[in-house]
Design an enzyme around this catalytic site. Structure first.
Site, PDB file in Angstrom:
ATOM      1  N   HIS A   1       6.136  75.794  11.225  1.00  0.00           N
ATOM      2  CA  HIS A   1       6.231  74.333  11.411  1.00  0.00           C
ATOM      3  C   HIS A   1       7.530  73.776  11.364  1.00  0.00           C
ATOM      4  O   HIS A   1       7.733  72.671  11.404  1.00  0.00           O
ATOM      5  CB  HIS A   1       5.545  74.049  10.223  1.00  0.00           C
TER       6      HIS A   1
ATOM      7  N   HIS B   1      11.022  63.879   5.844  1.00  0.00           N
ATOM      8  CA  HIS B   1      10.472  63.124   7.060  1.00  0.00           C
ATOM      9  C   HIS B   1      11.440  62.566   7.796  1.00  0.00           C
ATOM     10  O   HIS B   1      12.349  62.008   7.193  1.00  0.00           O
ATOM     11  CB  HIS B   1       9.368  62.366   6.405  1.00  0.00           C
ATOM     12  N   PHE B   2      11.061  62.370   9.159  1.00  0.00           N
ATOM     13  CA  PHE B   2      12.195  61.652   9.881  1.00  0.00           C
ATOM     14  C   PHE B   2      11.403  60.937  11.243  1.00  0.00           C
ATOM     15  O   PHE B   2      10.081  61.430  11.599  1.00  0.00           O
ATOM     16  CB  PHE B   2      13.279  62.771  10.622  1.00  0.00           C
TER      17      PHE B   2
ATOM     18  N   PRO C   1      10.133  71.237  14.558  1.00  0.00           N
ATOM     19  CA  PRO C   1      11.123  70.618  14.456  1.00  0.00           C
ATOM     20  C   PRO C   1      12.412  71.678  13.742  1.00  0.00           C
ATOM     21  O   PRO C   1      11.917  72.605  12.960  1.00  0.00           O
ATOM     22  CB  PRO C   1      11.106  69.532  13.629  1.00  0.00           C
TER      23      PRO C   1
ATOM     24  N   HIS D   1       7.909  62.719  11.914  1.00  0.00           N
ATOM     25  CA  HIS D   1       7.149  63.679  10.942  1.00  0.00           C
ATOM     26  C   HIS D   1       7.055  63.057   9.915  1.00  0.00           C
ATOM     27  O   HIS D   1       7.844  62.306   9.174  1.00  0.00           O
ATOM     28  CB  HIS D   1       8.441  64.899  10.687  1.00  0.00           C
TER      29      HIS D   1
ATOM     30  N   LYS E   1      15.777  58.913   8.620  1.00  0.00           N
ATOM     31  CA  LYS E   1      15.493  59.452   7.280  1.00  0.00           C
ATOM     32  C   LYS E   1      15.348  58.377   6.425  1.00  0.00           C
ATOM     33  O   LYS E   1      15.767  57.357   6.312  1.00  0.00           O
ATOM     34  CB  LYS E   1      16.806  60.355   6.870  1.00  0.00           C
TER      35      LYS E   1
ATOM     36  N   SER F   1      15.119  71.126  18.410  1.00  0.00           N
ATOM     37  CA  SER F   1      13.536  71.195  18.243  1.00  0.00           C
ATOM     38  C   SER F   1      12.980  71.704  19.214  1.00  0.00           C
ATOM     39  O   SER F   1      13.294  71.801  20.418  1.00  0.00           O
ATOM     40  CB  SER F   1      13.021  69.841  17.639  1.00  0.00           C
TER      41      SER F   1
END
Length: 398
Positions: free
Chosen positions: A327, A163-164, A303, A180, A397, A310
């Site tokens: 994805h 996730h970011f 991404p 994300h 992150k 991305s």
């Protein structure tokens, strides 16, 4: 590119949009194809790789049944992106304060807000939906500490892993914010609870499965409707989480960047979810495990890794892919192998020009642990058109 490989080891074929796939992922896909309720075929996206039970990057149409492990435990995980009225030339020379402002506004990892940040209009329908889940399945409430506080204070938080939150520049030097995340701790416990419940059902009914993680619920059985309600709630929660996180991020950026407004919202989309759709003449439960919807003209977000490009894309409505595309880039090695293979020097080298953490805790997210995003995009030229190419300049992150 068209379908590059087909597996014919199950009841239905598996159509794969890459030749970069390992034997473990192929076996998983064949196992899914052996289930009795798969409709037409299974599609595997160019970022396909081995998962738990179901393969990441797979699109699975089912008739009268759902496999909870195919949806997974990060229910509703997905992407959100907006374009700002800023150009790259307007950004400060050093983006460290920009990253720190986002990190201050949005808790990462296991952290959550010290108080509820989401609006009451967001919380009220979610509260009612969760109450129904807990009334029918009180064990869910015992699987997470202080559930009432946790679910509401985790809305607008990032989580960890892949996730970011990113600040990116497109081919026109326009600035984008992209993030994300999914359904956080509450989605995880709902997913784990119903996966285990499905396994208990399979044992009780003495169902033989090609993989125990492919346990399923069928329409009309005791827990099917409960799972459908719970997974929809998790997807709604994930969508709300991304909206709140985007709001908090934009508010934080207003304190460190020149004045801006939002000029375009690309999409707020899931890539771990199930929906009812019509494909090849039937209404099915379509599970996208690591894939996004790519109906004709529909915008989506793909991404790359934290040091790569991305893309904002537009779907072509390809029937064989069930109107889907990848994805992301897809992993080429596990997190454990990545940590054995790379070190912080490698991370600094592979993320040059990106303001981000470069410590040992995020080495498993190094670009070298992912597939080449350019090749992934080339392999799905039959599924999408590229609208914008983004390059991150800030990456937060967990």
């Amino acid at each position: 590119m068209p379908i590059m490989r087909t597996i014919n080891k199950g009841r239905v074929p598996v159509k794969i949009y890459t030749d970069d796939i390992d034997s473990g992922a192929c076996e998983q896909l064949a196992n899914i194809a052996r289930l009795p309720f798969i409709h037409s075929h299974i599609a595997a996206m160019p970022d396909v790789h081995r998962g738990i039970g179901a393969t990441v990057g797979s699109v699975i149409p089912t008739r009268g049944a759902i496999v909870p492990a195919a949806v997974g435990v990060d229910i509703g995980c997905g992407m959100n992106a907006v374009r700002l009225s800023l150009s790259g030339t307007e950004l400060p020379d050093s983006l460290k304060k920009t990253r720190e402002a986002i990190e201050e506004a949005v808790p990462v990892g296991f952290n959550m807000h010290k108080s509820v940040k989401a609006r009451r209009s967001t919380l009220t329908p979610l509260d009612a939906g969760l109450e129904k889940i807990l009334q029918l399945h009180p064990t869910v409430g015992k699987m997470i500490k202080n559930i009432g506080r946790t679910w509401s204070q985790q809305i607008g938080t990032l989580g960890g892993g892949n996730h970011f939150i990113e600040l990116c520049l497109d081919e026109n030097d326009d600035v984008w914010v992209m993030l994300h995340s999914g359904s956080r701790g509450i989605g995880n416990v709902i997913g784990r609870y119903f996966i285990n419940l499905a396994k208990q059902d399979m044992r009780r009914l003495q169902q033989n499965l090609p993989d125990k993680d492919l346990a399923y619920f069928t329409e009309g059985t005791e827990y099917f409707d409960d799972y459908v309600h719970a997974v929809q709630w998790g997807q709604d929660y994930a969508m709300a989480n991304r909206r709140e996180m985007m709001r908090l991020t934009l508010d934080a950026l207003k304190g460190v960047l020149p004045y801006f407004v939002i000029t375009k919202e690309a999409i707020n989309c899931h890539h771990n979810y199930v929906s009812i759709e019509q494909h090849f003449g039937e209404h099915v439960y379509l599970t996208r495990k690591g894939a996004i919807s790519a109906r004709d003209g529909e915008l989506g977000i793909i991404p790359g890794s934290m040091g790569a490009k991305s893309f904002i894309v537009k779907g072509k409505g390809n029937a064989d892919s069930f109107h889907s595309c990848s994805h992301g880039a897809g992993r080429t090695m596990s997190r454990t192998v990545a940590k054995r293979t790379f070190n912080t020097d490698d991370l600094r080298e592979q993320t040059k020009g990106v303001e981000c953490r470069k410590d040992a805790a995020v080495v498993d997210e190094i670009p070298g642990a992912y597939k080449d995003i350019d090749q992934v995009m080339a392999n799905q030229s039959d599924l999408i058109d590229i609208v914008h190419t983004l390059k991150q300049v800030v990456c937060v992150k967990g």
